[in-house]
Motif scaffolding. Sequence first.
Motif, mmCIF file in Angstrom:
data_model
loop_
_atom_site.group_PDB
_atom_site.id
_atom_site.type_symbol
_atom_site.label_atom_id
_atom_site.label_comp_id
_atom_site.label_asym_id
_atom_site.label_seq_id
_atom_site.Cartn_x
_atom_site.Cartn_y
_atom_site.Cartn_z
ATOM 1 N N THR A 269 38.541 58.601 49.005
ATOM 2 C CA THR A 269 39.928 58.681 48.521
ATOM 3 C C THR A 269 40.463 57.298 48.205
ATOM 4 O O THR A 269 39.997 56.282 48.741
ATOM 5 C CB THR A 269 40.833 59.338 49.578
ATOM 6 N N ALA A 270 41.469 57.286 47.301
ATOM 7 C CA ALA A 270 42.126 56.038 46.912
ATOM 8 C C ALA A 270 43.624 56.288 46.848
ATOM 9 O O ALA A 270 44.087 57.426 46.671
ATOM 10 C CB ALA A 270 41.610 55.568 45.554
ATOM 11 N N TRP A 271 44.372 55.190 46.983
ATOM 12 C CA TRP A 271 45.817 55.282 46.865
ATOM 13 C C TRP A 271 46.235 55.478 45.405
ATOM 14 O O TRP A 271 45.606 54.958 44.498
ATOM 15 C CB TRP A 271 46.496 54.009 47.397
ATOM 16 N N GLY A 272 47.302 56.254 45.215
ATOM 17 C CA GLY A 272 47.889 56.409 43.895
ATOM 18 C C GLY A 272 49.409 56.420 44.012
ATOM 19 O O GLY A 272 49.970 56.827 45.039
ATOM 20 N N SER A 273 50.104 55.957 42.982
ATOM 21 C CA SER A 273 51.566 55.908 43.011
ATOM 22 C C SER A 273 52.100 56.108 41.601
ATOM 23 O O SER A 273 51.392 55.875 40.617
ATOM 24 C CB SER A 273 52.067 54.579 43.576
ATOM 25 N N ALA A 274 53.358 56.553 41.517
ATOM 26 C CA ALA A 274 54.003 56.748 40.216
ATOM 27 C C ALA A 274 55.505 56.698 40.418
ATOM 28 O O ALA A 274 56.032 57.152 41.444
ATOM 29 C CB ALA A 274 53.586 58.084 39.603
ATOM 30 N N VAL A 275 56.187 56.133 39.438
ATOM 31 C CA VAL A 275 57.636 56.108 39.418
ATOM 32 C C VAL A 275 58.069 56.144 37.964
ATOM 33 O O VAL A 275 57.425 55.540 37.097
ATOM 34 C CB VAL A 275 58.187 54.854 40.127
ATOM 35 N N GLY A 276 59.115 56.905 37.681
ATOM 36 C CA GLY A 276 59.529 57.011 36.291
ATOM 37 C C GLY A 276 60.822 57.779 36.133
ATOM 38 O O GLY A 276 61.356 58.360 37.092
ATOM 39 N N GLY A 277 61.338 57.775 34.920
ATOM 40 C CA GLY A 277 62.562 58.501 34.604
ATOM 41 C C GLY A 277 62.461 59.098 33.217
ATOM 42 O O GLY A 277 61.800 58.558 32.323
ATOM 43 N N LEU A 278 63.126 60.247 33.023
ATOM 44 C CA LEU A 278 63.130 60.942 31.741
ATOM 45 C C LEU A 278 64.564 61.299 31.391
ATOM 46 O O LEU A 278 65.274 61.924 32.186
ATOM 47 C CB LEU A 278 62.275 62.212 31.806
ATOM 48 N N VAL A 279 65.022 60.878 30.210
ATOM 49 C CA VAL A 279 66.357 61.194 29.718
ATOM 50 C C VAL A 279 66.205 62.198 28.578
ATOM 51 O O VAL A 279 65.469 61.954 27.613
ATOM 52 C CB VAL A 279 67.078 59.925 29.222
ATOM 53 N N THR A 280 66.903 63.334 28.694
ATOM 54 C CA THR A 280 66.862 64.384 27.682
ATOM 55 C C THR A 280 68.289 64.668 27.229
ATOM 56 O O THR A 280 69.183 64.905 28.045
ATOM 57 C CB THR A 280 66.241 65.673 28.250
ATOM 58 N N TRP A 281 68.485 64.649 25.912
ATOM 59 C CA TRP A 281 69.833 64.912 25.387
ATOM 60 C C TRP A 281 69.726 65.772 24.144
ATOM 61 O O TRP A 281 68.838 65.578 23.306
ATOM 62 C CB TRP A 281 70.535 63.593 25.051
ATOM 63 N N GLU A 282 70.624 66.736 24.070
ATOM 64 C CA GLU A 282 70.665 67.653 22.933
ATOM 65 C C GLU A 282 71.779 67.199 21.989
ATOM 66 O O GLU A 282 72.964 67.408 22.264
ATOM 67 C CB GLU A 282 70.927 69.089 23.432
ATOM 68 N N PRO A 283 71.468 66.580 20.868
ATOM 69 C CA PRO A 283 72.519 66.019 20.001
ATOM 70 C C PRO A 283 73.363 67.076 19.305
ATOM 71 O O PRO A 283 74.536 66.852 19.037
ATOM 72 C CB PRO A 283 71.734 65.178 18.989
ATOM 73 N N PHE A 284 72.797 68.218 18.983
ATOM 74 C CA PHE A 284 73.569 69.300 18.371
ATOM 75 C C PHE A 284 72.923 70.619 18.765
ATOM 76 O O PHE A 284 71.729 70.678 19.081
ATOM 77 C CB PHE A 284 73.638 69.153 16.841
#
Length: 457
Positions: free
Chosen positions: A105-120
């Motif tokens: 086994t090995a270490w794993g990591s993740a960090v992130g953000g998602l912006v979703t916008w409906e313009p019309f």
Amino acid sequence: MSTLVRLMLPMLAAVAALQGQQPPLTITAAVENALRNYPSIRVSQEQINAAAAGIQLARTAYLPRVDALAQVNRATRNNVFGLLLPQSVIPSMSGPVIGTNNFGTAWGSAVGGLVTWEPFDFGLREANVAIASAAKNQSEAVLRRNQFEVAVSAVNAYLTLAAALETVRAAQAGVDRAEVILRTITALVNSELRPGADASRAEAERAAARTQLIRAQQAADISRATLAQFVGGEPNRIDIAAPGLMQLPPEHPVAAIDTASNPVSVEQNAVVEQEQARLRALERTYFPRFYLLGTAYARGTGAELDGRILDGLNGLAPNVQNYAVGFSVNFPIMDLPAIRARQTAQSATLRAETARYQQIATDLRAQWNRAVASLEGARKIAGNTPVQISAARAATQQATARYQSGLGNIDEVAEAQRLLTQAEIDDALARLGIWRGLLGVAAAAGDIQPFIAEVSQ
């Protein structure tokens, strides 16, 4: 104990009794207390608060959606070629196939953000806000209808108590007359001027009058309990003061009814508008959904491409960064049959609520016609009861005089007294019957404030 103290004790007791006694309840105060204390009013007020929060919730759809993620794991890094159907059980894995099956086994990591916008959105979000606004309007209409019904019920209970108290007053007068005639007959019997059977008959008439008085007092106590249900407090401490109810109200032409202004109609109209808003929202459902997407993320891993696993805490820090900006379209092509079925059902619901609104208008007009007929009949009865009570009073006086002079019998006196008591009750209830008829007309019209103002004069 001094003489002054002995004189002051009854006065102090009377003052304490007056302080513990509530002032007489006016009809205006009864309505105000009912609107302030009756629990169903608070229920409707909280429903308005919930509907207002629903509007704020619908408006949040205009805001962009922001999702954040952070994770750390310790896992194997074996990967294979091949398809895996969409599911939520087996975790996904990135990276090449290294051709081994190693359980290291090995270490794993993740960090992130998602912006979703409906313009019309072709008016869908606005339609959903309109639904929430219509729900709030409907809740406000429920509150007004609830307040109106509570006020009408409180006034009706007030009139019922007034009628019961008038019945008690007339029944008490009947008891007093029965006791007077009993004393007269007892004196005549003791003087051997009348047979003893007359005294027994007079005693029976007094007992019957007392029974009538007890029943009237029972009805008054029940009426107090009903009024206390709306205004609060202990029933035995409720007393009313409505001298206007003892007078004949002035005759005014009855205005034509406008069923649309009645709170019941207003509430149902709000329901119709809410169903219309839902139908408009469904009509804007079958459109593509357009989204602007923006993401930034970083990942770290302790597994190398050649199969080696890094020592220590390598992989816990997300040291490989990426970002992306994109545009996506989502179009539910096969949802059209389901949406059309929902529109058909919603259209039927709208037609049903519209028909219910028309039914309410019909029922209110019929209620108003009945109230007007009842009012006209009550005015005719009130015009006749003074003749009835005058004739009954004269008949009582004549029967009593005939009996005392030896020309009549006890049956004539008893019958005349009963007629007089009933005439006094009918006369008092006839006046209150007109007020009750006016209340019925005002309730059907949807506004009892003019009625309350006229009673309070």
